[in-house]
Scaffold this active site. Structure first.
Site, PDB file in Angstrom:
ATOM      1  N   HIS A  83      -3.006  -5.063   2.023  1.00 22.67           N
ATOM      2  CA  HIS A  83      -2.471  -4.819   3.483  1.00 22.67           C
ATOM      3  C   HIS A  83      -2.513  -6.422   3.470  1.00 22.67           C
ATOM      4  O   HIS A  83      -3.597  -7.450   4.453  1.00 22.67           O
ATOM      5  CB  HIS A  83      -3.178  -4.192   4.050  1.00 22.67           C
ATOM      6  CG  HIS A  83      -3.225  -3.422   4.231  1.00 22.67           C
ATOM      7  ND1 HIS A  83      -2.617  -2.416   4.412  1.00 22.67           N
ATOM      8  CD2 HIS A  83      -3.678  -2.018   3.325  1.00 22.67           C
ATOM      9  CE1 HIS A  83      -1.877  -1.434   4.145  1.00 22.67           C
ATOM     10  NE2 HIS A  83      -3.041  -1.234   3.694  1.00 22.67           N
ATOM     11  N   ARG A 113      -2.163   6.866  -6.369  1.00 26.50           N
ATOM     12  CA  ARG A 113      -2.476   6.651  -5.453  1.00 26.50           C
ATOM     13  C   ARG A 113      -3.815   6.855  -4.475  1.00 26.50           C
ATOM     14  O   ARG A 113      -4.464   7.360  -5.543  1.00 26.50           O
ATOM     15  CB  ARG A 113      -1.740   8.206  -4.494  1.00 26.50           C
ATOM     16  CG  ARG A 113      -0.784   8.252  -4.519  1.00 26.50           C
ATOM     17  CD  ARG A 113       0.490   9.519  -3.786  1.00 26.50           C
ATOM     18  NE  ARG A 113      -0.552   9.505  -2.146  1.00 26.50           N
ATOM     19  CZ  ARG A 113      -0.210  10.488  -1.490  1.00 26.50           C
ATOM     20  NH1 ARG A 113      -0.054  11.201  -1.723  1.00 26.50           N
ATOM     21  NH2 ARG A 113      -0.687  10.582  -0.226  1.00 26.50           N
ATOM     22  N   GLU A 165      -0.916  -7.873   5.384  1.00 28.16           N
ATOM     23  CA  GLU A 165      -0.387  -8.130   7.022  1.00 28.16           C
ATOM     24  C   GLU A 165      -1.335  -7.886   7.849  1.00 28.16           C
ATOM     25  O   GLU A 165      -1.158  -7.936   9.593  1.00 28.16           O
ATOM     26  CB  GLU A 165       0.534  -6.867   7.588  1.00 28.16           C
ATOM     27  CG  GLU A 165       0.633  -5.443   7.480  1.00 28.16           C
ATOM     28  CD  GLU A 165      -0.073  -5.007   5.877  1.00 28.16           C
ATOM     29  OE1 GLU A 165       0.043  -5.299   4.980  1.00 28.16           O
ATOM     30  OE2 GLU A 165      -0.053  -4.064   5.533  1.00 28.16           O
ATOM     31  N   CYS A 169       0.765  -0.832   0.147  1.00 25.82           N
ATOM     32  CA  CYS A 169      -0.411  -0.054   0.209  1.00 25.82           C
ATOM     33  C   CYS A 169       0.764   1.130   0.000  1.00 25.82           C
ATOM     34  O   CYS A 169       1.510   1.618  -0.490  1.00 25.82           O
ATOM     35  CB  CYS A 169      -1.225   0.073   1.381  1.00 25.82           C
ATOM     36  SG  CYS A 169      -2.233   0.702   0.400  1.00 25.82           S
TER      37      CYS A 169
HETATM   38  N1  GLN Z   1      -2.969   6.070   0.206  1.00 28.10           N
HETATM   39  C1  GLN Z   1      -2.269   6.233   1.013  1.00 28.10           C
HETATM   40  C2  GLN Z   1      -0.704   7.388   0.749  1.00 28.10           C
HETATM   41  O1  GLN Z   1      -1.103   7.563   0.283  1.00 28.10           O
HETATM   42  C3  GLN Z   1      -1.768   4.761   1.644  1.00 28.10           C
HETATM   43  C4  GLN Z   1      -2.839   3.571   2.275  1.00 28.10           C
HETATM   44  C5  GLN Z   1      -2.507   2.978   2.806  1.00 28.10           C
HETATM   45  O2  GLN Z   1      -1.187   2.810   2.923  1.00 28.10           O
HETATM   46  N2  GLN Z   1      -3.494   2.078   3.868  1.00 28.10           N
HETATM   47  O3  GLN Z   1      -0.215   7.076   1.679  1.00 28.10           O
END
Ligand code: GLN
Length: 273
Positions: A246, A125, A248, A95
């Protein structure tokens, strides 16, 4: 087992500046049980000295702008770029970690974000929207399947998740064309000619996972949709692996176990060459 035998210990770091680093460390520990003949040490990384002891690194989810800001203040950004792009040690970003490992990220204010780079992709993003639009999806991840078989789907959690919206031309330098695009930041180039083992060539980007059907619902900025392929949520390029979701935050250690296996393979291949 591999040529290095049981006495080798691999040190796997988890970048612990912000985000879900603790969850990664826990799941790495569970995943290590799938590799009973290999010894791993897991280390929370906050300094360049700690990074230097690592054979491989996980960059967790969280907030990529915050992680990059703290990394800059701790003088970790350049050592991270060196680790990923020059030493080319195995690195996995989830992420926010995927965003940081991209060579290009859009929807980003100029100066608002530093990237490490290493993956020749452009990420979008927050592609899937805000926290409240978080969702789960079952992914078919071929790399988790036993030979000739099919893996049980992986229940993936997406939270303000990015997607890989474009695979860029594999380059050893900065993606200069990308820098011309509005609201887009790029990772600075790294002189990979220096100090790099010439036998390790920049690999092509492989797509390892997609979310089917989401792109229709979330039309891209340029108006295109890619219903056939779905949105790209897992990629690998040589030593660098990135997932938009994720693992994790689940109890499912399969991706962690697979990645640890890849780390061991990479390190053994390098030692024996
Ligand atoms: N979109 C988020 C960022 O710009 C990341 C979100 C996440 O890690 N859950 O960092």
């Amino acid at each position: 087992m591999g040529s290095l035998g049981i006495s080798t210990t691999f040190t796997v770091g988890v970048l612990a500046l912000q985000g879900a680093f603790n969850e990664h460390t826990q799941l790495l520990r569970s995943a290590a049980k799938f590799h009973p003949a290999t010894q791993f040490t897991f280390l929370e990384v906050r300094t360049a000295a700690q990074l230097a002891t690592c054979d491989a690194l996980v960059i967790p989810g969280g907030e990529s702008t915050t992680i990059s800001l703290i990394a800059e203040r701790c003088n970790l950004l350049e050592p991270l770029r060196e680790f990923v792009k020059v030493q080319r040690k195995p690195t996995w970003g989830t992420c926010a970690g995927l965003i940081l490992l991209a060579e290009s990220a859009n929807r980003t204010k100029a100066g608002g974000q530093e990237l490490i780079g290493g993956l020749d992709v452009r990420v979008n993003r927050n592609h899937f929207g805000r926290q409240t639009e978080s969702f789960q999806a079952d992914l078919d991840l071929g790399f988790l399947a036993a030979e000739g078989g099919k893996a049980v789907p992986f229940r993936a959690i997406f939270i303000r998740a990015p997607i890989v919206e474009t695979l860029l031309k594999a380059s050893d330098g900065a993606q200069e064309d990308e820098a011309q695009k509005p609201e887009t930041v790029i990772a600075p180039s790294k002189d990979v000619a220096e100090g790099i083992d010439p036998s390790i060539k920049r690999a092509p980007v492989e797509v390892l996972g997609t979310v089917p059907g989401r792109s229709a619902a979330t039309k891209r900025q340029d108006g295109t949709t890619d219903n056939e392929a779905g949105d790209i949520v897992a990629v690998r390029q040589g030593n660098v692996f990135g997932t938009s979701f994720h693992p994790e935050l689940t109890g499912d250690a399969r991706i962690h176990a697979w990645w640890l296996g890849e780390v061991v393979k990479t390190m053994e291949a390098r030692k024996s060459s």
